[in-house]
Design a protein around this motif. Structure first.
Motif, PDB file in Angstrom:
ATOM      1  N   ALA A   1       0.842  -1.202   0.000  1.00  0.00           N
ATOM      2  CA  ALA A   1       0.000   0.000   0.000  1.00  0.00           C
ATOM      3  C   ALA A   1       0.874   1.248   0.000  1.00  0.00           C
ATOM      4  N   GLY A   2       1.942   1.244   0.796  1.00  0.00           N
ATOM      5  CA  GLY A   2       2.870   2.377   0.827  1.00  0.00           C
ATOM      6  C   GLY A   2       3.525   2.600  -0.529  1.00  0.00           C
ATOM      7  N   MET A   3       3.902   1.514  -1.176  1.00  0.00           N
ATOM      8  CA  MET A   3       4.507   1.604  -2.514  1.00  0.00           C
ATOM      9  C   MET A   3       3.488   2.129  -3.526  1.00  0.00           C
ATOM     10  N   ALA A   4       2.246   1.641  -3.411  1.00  0.00           N
ATOM     11  CA  ALA A   4       1.191   2.077  -4.335  1.00  0.00           C
ATOM     12  C   ALA A   4       0.901   3.553  -4.130  1.00  0.00           C
ATOM     13  N   LEU A   5       0.916   3.982  -2.865  1.00  0.00           N
ATOM     14  CA  LEU A   5       0.687   5.400  -2.570  1.00  0.00           C
ATOM     15  C   LEU A   5       1.757   6.261  -3.250  1.00  0.00           C
ATOM     16  N   HIS A   6       2.995   5.810  -3.147  1.00  0.00           N
ATOM     17  CA  HIS A   6       4.072   6.534  -3.821  1.00  0.00           C
ATOM     18  C   HIS A   6       3.857   6.556  -5.332  1.00  0.00           C
ATOM     19  N   ALA A   7       3.433   5.423  -5.865  1.00  0.00           N
ATOM     20  CA  ALA A   7       3.203   5.340  -7.315  1.00  0.00           C
ATOM     21  C   ALA A   7       2.106   6.313  -7.740  1.00  0.00           C
TER      22      ALA A   7
END
Lengths: 155, 138
Positions: free
Chosen positions: A125-131
Protein backbone atom coordinates in the motif's frame (compact mmCIF):
# COMPACT_ATOMS: atom_id res chain seq x y z
CA UNK A 1 14.68 -19.51 -20.29
CA UNK A 2 15.17 -15.82 -19.54
CA UNK A 3 12.59 -15.73 -16.76
CA UNK A 4 13.85 -19.06 -15.44
CA UNK A 5 17.30 -17.49 -15.04
CA UNK A 6 15.79 -14.51 -13.20
CA UNK A 7 13.72 -16.89 -11.06
CA UNK A 8 16.94 -18.73 -10.14
CA UNK A 9 18.56 -15.44 -9.15
CA UNK A 10 15.56 -14.62 -6.94
CA UNK A 11 15.70 -18.09 -5.43
CA UNK A 12 19.36 -17.68 -4.42
CA UNK A 13 18.51 -14.26 -2.95
CA UNK A 14 15.62 -15.69 -0.92
CA UNK A 15 17.79 -18.56 0.26
CA UNK A 16 20.48 -16.09 1.31
CA UNK A 17 18.01 -14.03 3.33
CA UNK A 18 16.61 -17.15 5.01
CA UNK A 19 20.04 -18.66 5.79
CA UNK A 20 21.32 -15.38 7.25
CA UNK A 21 18.26 -15.13 9.49
CA UNK A 22 17.35 -11.69 8.15
CA UNK A 23 13.79 -13.00 7.86
CA UNK A 24 13.67 -12.84 11.66
CA UNK A 25 12.94 -9.30 12.89
CA UNK A 26 14.48 -10.21 16.26
CA UNK A 27 17.88 -10.61 14.61
CA UNK A 28 17.56 -7.41 12.57
CA UNK A 29 16.39 -5.32 15.53
CA UNK A 30 19.21 -6.93 17.52
CA UNK A 31 21.63 -5.31 15.08
CA UNK A 32 19.87 -1.96 15.18
CA UNK A 33 19.69 -1.98 18.99
CA UNK A 34 23.17 -0.59 19.60
CA UNK A 35 22.30 0.41 23.16
CA UNK A 36 20.94 -3.03 24.03
CA UNK A 37 22.24 -6.55 23.46
CA UNK A 38 23.86 -5.74 20.12
CA UNK A 39 23.83 -8.53 17.54
CA UNK A 40 26.37 -7.91 14.74
CA UNK A 41 25.06 -10.65 12.39
CA UNK A 42 23.63 -8.14 9.90
CA UNK A 43 27.09 -6.63 9.43
CA UNK A 44 28.35 -10.04 8.29
CA UNK A 45 25.42 -10.38 5.87
CA UNK A 46 25.99 -6.98 4.30
CA UNK A 47 29.76 -7.32 4.39
CA UNK A 48 29.67 -10.69 2.62
CA UNK A 49 27.14 -9.47 0.06
CA UNK A 50 28.96 -6.21 -0.70
CA UNK A 51 32.39 -7.83 -1.05
CA UNK A 52 31.10 -10.52 -3.44
CA UNK A 53 29.09 -7.99 -5.44
CA UNK A 54 31.94 -5.48 -5.60
CA UNK A 55 34.23 -7.89 -7.44
CA UNK A 56 31.58 -9.86 -9.34
CA UNK A 57 29.82 -6.75 -10.73
CA UNK A 58 33.14 -5.54 -12.13
CA UNK A 59 33.74 -8.80 -13.96
CA UNK A 60 30.12 -9.01 -15.13
CA UNK A 61 29.87 -5.48 -16.49
CA UNK A 62 33.19 -5.90 -18.26
CA UNK A 63 31.39 -8.44 -20.49
CA UNK A 64 29.78 -5.52 -22.29
CA UNK A 65 26.18 -6.71 -22.16
CA UNK A 66 23.97 -9.04 -20.14
CA UNK A 67 23.12 -12.53 -21.36
CA UNK A 68 19.42 -11.87 -22.04
CA UNK A 69 19.08 -8.08 -22.28
CA UNK A 70 20.42 -5.45 -24.65
CA UNK A 71 22.36 -3.51 -22.04
CA UNK A 72 23.09 -3.06 -18.35
CA UNK A 73 20.60 -0.73 -16.68
CA UNK A 74 22.46 1.04 -13.90
CA UNK A 75 21.14 3.93 -11.82
CA UNK A 76 22.41 7.11 -13.36
CA UNK A 77 21.15 9.72 -10.90
CA UNK A 78 23.93 11.30 -8.94
CA UNK A 79 22.20 14.06 -6.98
CA UNK A 80 21.94 13.57 -3.23
CA UNK A 81 18.59 15.29 -2.88
CA UNK A 82 15.70 15.62 -0.46
CA UNK A 83 13.86 12.62 -1.88
CA UNK A 84 16.84 10.33 -1.37
CA UNK A 85 17.48 11.49 2.20
CA UNK A 86 13.82 11.83 3.14
CA UNK A 87 12.90 8.47 1.63
CA UNK A 88 15.82 6.74 3.35
CA UNK A 89 14.83 8.34 6.67
CA UNK A 90 11.18 7.28 6.33
CA UNK A 91 12.32 3.77 5.44
CA UNK A 92 14.68 3.79 8.44
CA UNK A 93 11.83 4.57 10.83
CA UNK A 94 9.70 1.75 9.40
CA UNK A 95 12.63 -0.67 9.43
CA UNK A 96 13.39 0.22 13.05
CA UNK A 97 9.78 -0.31 14.13
CA UNK A 98 9.14 -3.59 12.33
CA UNK A 99 12.56 -5.12 11.74
CA UNK A 100 11.57 -5.96 8.18
CA UNK A 101 12.90 -4.50 4.97
CA UNK A 102 11.24 -5.51 1.68
CA UNK A 103 13.21 -8.65 0.74
CA UNK A 104 13.12 -10.42 4.11
CA UNK A 105 9.43 -9.54 4.53
CA UNK A 106 8.55 -11.24 1.24
CA UNK A 107 10.59 -14.34 2.10
CA UNK A 108 9.11 -14.46 5.63
CA UNK A 109 5.65 -14.88 4.07
CA UNK A 110 6.70 -18.52 3.65
CA UNK A 111 6.65 -18.92 7.45
CA UNK A 112 2.88 -18.44 7.42
CA UNK A 113 3.08 -16.11 10.43
CA UNK A 114 0.04 -13.99 9.65
CA UNK A 115 1.21 -10.53 10.79
CA UNK A 116 3.91 -10.83 8.10
CA UNK A 117 1.10 -10.76 5.52
CA UNK A 118 -0.26 -7.66 7.24
CA UNK A 119 3.16 -6.02 7.01
CA UNK A 120 3.61 -6.92 3.33
CA UNK A 121 0.10 -5.69 2.49
CA UNK A 122 0.86 -2.38 4.21
CA UNK A 123 4.22 -2.20 2.43
CA UNK A 124 2.51 -2.70 -0.95
CA UNK A 125 0.00 0.00 0.00
CA UNK A 126 2.87 2.38 0.83
CA UNK A 127 4.51 1.60 -2.51
CA UNK A 128 1.19 2.08 -4.33
CA UNK A 129 0.69 5.40 -2.57
CA UNK A 130 4.07 6.53 -3.82
CA UNK A 131 3.20 5.34 -7.32
CA UNK A 132 -0.07 7.28 -7.26
CA UNK A 133 1.57 10.45 -5.96
CA UNK A 134 4.81 10.45 -7.92
CA UNK A 135 4.77 7.93 -10.73
CA UNK A 136 1.71 9.05 -12.68
CA UNK A 137 1.58 10.02 -16.31
CA UNK A 138 4.07 12.70 -17.26
CA UNK A 139 6.24 12.26 -14.19
CA UNK A 140 8.01 9.06 -15.09
CA UNK A 141 11.27 9.36 -13.27
CA UNK A 142 13.92 7.80 -15.38
CA UNK A 143 16.55 6.56 -13.03
CA UNK A 144 18.52 4.08 -14.99
CA UNK A 145 20.80 4.58 -17.89
CA UNK A 146 22.07 2.06 -20.33
CA UNK A 147 25.78 1.57 -20.09
CA UNK A 148 28.38 -0.62 -21.63
CA UNK A 149 31.43 -1.75 -19.78
CA UNK A 150 31.20 0.88 -17.07
CA UNK A 151 31.26 -0.15 -13.45
CA UNK A 152 31.41 3.08 -11.51
CA UNK A 153 29.23 6.09 -11.74
CA UNK A 154 30.47 8.96 -13.80
CA UNK A 155 31.37 11.81 -11.53
CA UNK B 1 16.94 -17.47 17.78
CA UNK B 2 17.71 -13.84 17.27
CA UNK B 3 21.26 -14.53 18.42
CA UNK B 4 24.66 -13.82 16.93
CA UNK B 5 25.32 -16.09 13.94
CA UNK B 6 28.37 -14.84 12.01
CA UNK B 7 28.72 -17.95 9.81
CA UNK B 8 25.03 -17.98 8.80
CA UNK B 9 25.29 -14.27 8.16
CA UNK B 10 28.38 -14.58 6.00
CA UNK B 11 27.02 -17.55 4.02
CA UNK B 12 23.70 -15.77 3.51
CA UNK B 13 25.48 -12.59 2.50
CA UNK B 14 27.60 -14.44 -0.06
CA UNK B 15 24.44 -16.01 -1.52
CA UNK B 16 22.87 -12.53 -1.76
CA UNK B 17 25.98 -11.26 -3.54
CA UNK B 18 25.90 -14.22 -5.94
CA UNK B 19 22.22 -13.58 -6.62
CA UNK B 20 22.75 -9.88 -7.33
CA UNK B 21 25.54 -10.86 -9.72
CA UNK B 22 23.34 -13.43 -11.49
CA UNK B 23 20.58 -10.84 -12.02
CA UNK B 24 23.14 -8.38 -13.40
CA UNK B 25 24.65 -11.08 -15.62
CA UNK B 26 21.32 -12.34 -16.98
CA UNK B 27 19.09 -9.28 -17.02
CA UNK B 28 21.50 -6.36 -16.54
CA UNK B 29 19.52 -5.13 -13.55
CA UNK B 30 20.23 -4.07 -9.98
CA UNK B 31 18.79 -6.52 -7.44
CA UNK B 32 16.86 -3.91 -5.47
CA UNK B 33 13.88 -5.61 -3.91
CA UNK B 34 11.87 -2.43 -3.29
CA UNK B 35 12.34 -1.43 -6.92
CA UNK B 36 11.45 -4.91 -8.17
CA UNK B 37 8.35 -5.25 -5.97
CA UNK B 38 7.36 -1.61 -6.51
CA UNK B 39 7.76 -2.05 -10.25
CA UNK B 40 4.97 -4.62 -10.12
CA UNK B 41 2.61 -1.89 -8.90
CA UNK B 42 3.23 0.74 -11.55
CA UNK B 43 -0.03 2.24 -12.76
CA UNK B 44 1.23 2.58 -16.32
CA UNK B 45 3.33 0.45 -18.58
CA UNK B 46 3.38 -2.78 -16.62
CA UNK B 47 6.46 -4.65 -17.67
CA UNK B 48 6.62 -6.93 -14.71
CA UNK B 49 7.57 -10.27 -16.29
CA UNK B 50 11.10 -10.50 -14.96
CA UNK B 51 10.09 -8.78 -11.70
CA UNK B 52 7.36 -11.36 -11.08
CA UNK B 53 9.86 -14.14 -11.85
CA UNK B 54 12.32 -12.67 -9.33
CA UNK B 55 9.69 -12.35 -6.57
CA UNK B 56 8.53 -15.91 -7.25
CA UNK B 57 12.16 -16.94 -6.87
CA UNK B 58 12.43 -15.12 -3.51
CA UNK B 59 9.45 -17.11 -2.22
CA UNK B 60 10.85 -20.34 -3.69
CA UNK B 61 14.12 -19.67 -1.88
CA UNK B 62 12.21 -19.47 1.40
CA UNK B 63 10.29 -22.64 0.59
CA UNK B 64 13.48 -24.55 -0.26
CA UNK B 65 15.06 -23.38 3.00
CA UNK B 66 12.03 -24.71 4.88
CA UNK B 67 11.87 -28.00 2.92
CA UNK B 68 15.49 -28.72 3.75
CA UNK B 69 14.82 -28.20 7.43
CA UNK B 70 15.86 -24.60 7.86
CA UNK B 71 13.10 -23.90 10.36
CA UNK B 72 12.60 -20.21 9.68
CA UNK B 73 12.15 -18.20 12.87
CA UNK B 74 9.99 -15.11 12.66
CA UNK B 75 9.93 -13.42 16.05
CA UNK B 76 7.85 -10.29 15.65
CA UNK B 77 9.10 -7.30 17.62
CA UNK B 78 6.08 -5.03 17.30
CA UNK B 79 2.30 -5.17 17.63
CA UNK B 80 0.16 -5.72 14.55
CA UNK B 81 -0.93 -2.05 14.33
CA UNK B 82 2.73 -1.03 14.63
CA UNK B 83 3.58 -3.49 11.84
CA UNK B 84 0.99 -1.80 9.62
CA UNK B 85 2.59 1.60 10.25
CA UNK B 86 6.05 0.08 9.70
CA UNK B 87 4.94 -1.52 6.43
CA UNK B 88 3.50 1.74 5.11
CA UNK B 89 6.70 3.63 6.00
CA UNK B 90 8.94 0.93 4.49
CA UNK B 91 6.90 0.78 1.28
CA UNK B 92 6.63 4.53 0.81
CA UNK B 93 10.13 5.38 2.02
CA UNK B 94 11.95 2.83 -0.12
CA UNK B 95 10.17 4.07 -3.24
CA UNK B 96 10.76 7.73 -2.39
CA UNK B 97 14.42 7.06 -1.61
CA UNK B 98 14.86 4.85 -4.69
CA UNK B 99 16.01 1.79 -2.79
CA UNK B 100 16.37 -0.28 0.35
CA UNK B 101 18.95 -2.53 1.99
CA UNK B 102 19.44 -4.54 -1.22
CA UNK B 103 19.46 -1.86 -3.93
CA UNK B 104 21.35 0.81 -1.99
CA UNK B 105 22.90 -1.23 0.82
CA UNK B 106 24.32 -4.08 -1.27
CA UNK B 107 24.33 -3.25 -4.99
CA UNK B 108 24.82 0.51 -4.66
CA UNK B 109 27.55 0.29 -2.04
CA UNK B 110 29.31 -2.35 -4.15
CA UNK B 111 29.24 0.12 -7.06
CA UNK B 112 30.62 2.78 -4.73
CA UNK B 113 27.63 4.98 -5.56
CA UNK B 114 27.69 8.12 -3.41
CA UNK B 115 23.88 8.24 -3.46
CA UNK B 116 23.64 4.68 -2.17
CA UNK B 117 26.32 5.10 0.49
CA UNK B 118 24.51 8.22 1.67
CA UNK B 119 21.07 6.54 1.67
CA UNK B 120 22.45 3.49 3.51
CA UNK B 121 24.03 5.65 6.22
CA UNK B 122 20.76 7.57 6.64
CA UNK B 123 18.46 4.55 6.92
CA UNK B 124 20.89 2.68 9.20
CA UNK B 125 21.30 5.61 11.59
CA UNK B 126 17.59 6.50 11.54
CA UNK B 127 16.65 2.85 12.17
CA UNK B 128 19.10 2.68 15.10
CA UNK B 129 17.64 5.88 16.56
CA UNK B 130 14.12 4.49 16.07
CA UNK B 131 15.02 1.28 17.89
CA UNK B 132 16.69 3.27 20.65
CA UNK B 133 13.57 5.40 21.10
CA UNK B 134 11.08 2.50 20.95
CA UNK B 135 13.15 0.19 23.19
CA UNK B 136 14.86 2.47 25.65
CA UNK B 137 12.92 5.72 25.77
CA UNK B 138 9.22 4.98 25.28
Amino acid sequence: MRNLAVFLSGLVFGLGLAVSGMTNPARVIGFLDVAGRWNPTLAFVMGGAVIVTFFAFRLTIRRGRPVFAQSFELPEKKAIDGRLIGGAAVFGIGWGIGGFCPGPAVVALVSGVWPVFTFVAAMLAGMALHAILFEGEGSSRRETFQVRGRFRERS
Amino acid sequence: MGGFAPVDGLVGGILIGVSATLLMLFEGRIAGISGIVGGLLRPLGWRGGWRAAFVAGLLAGGVIYEVFGGGMRVQLQASVPAMVVAGLLVGFGTRLGSGCTSGHGVCGMARLSRRSICATLVFMVVAMITVFVTRHVL
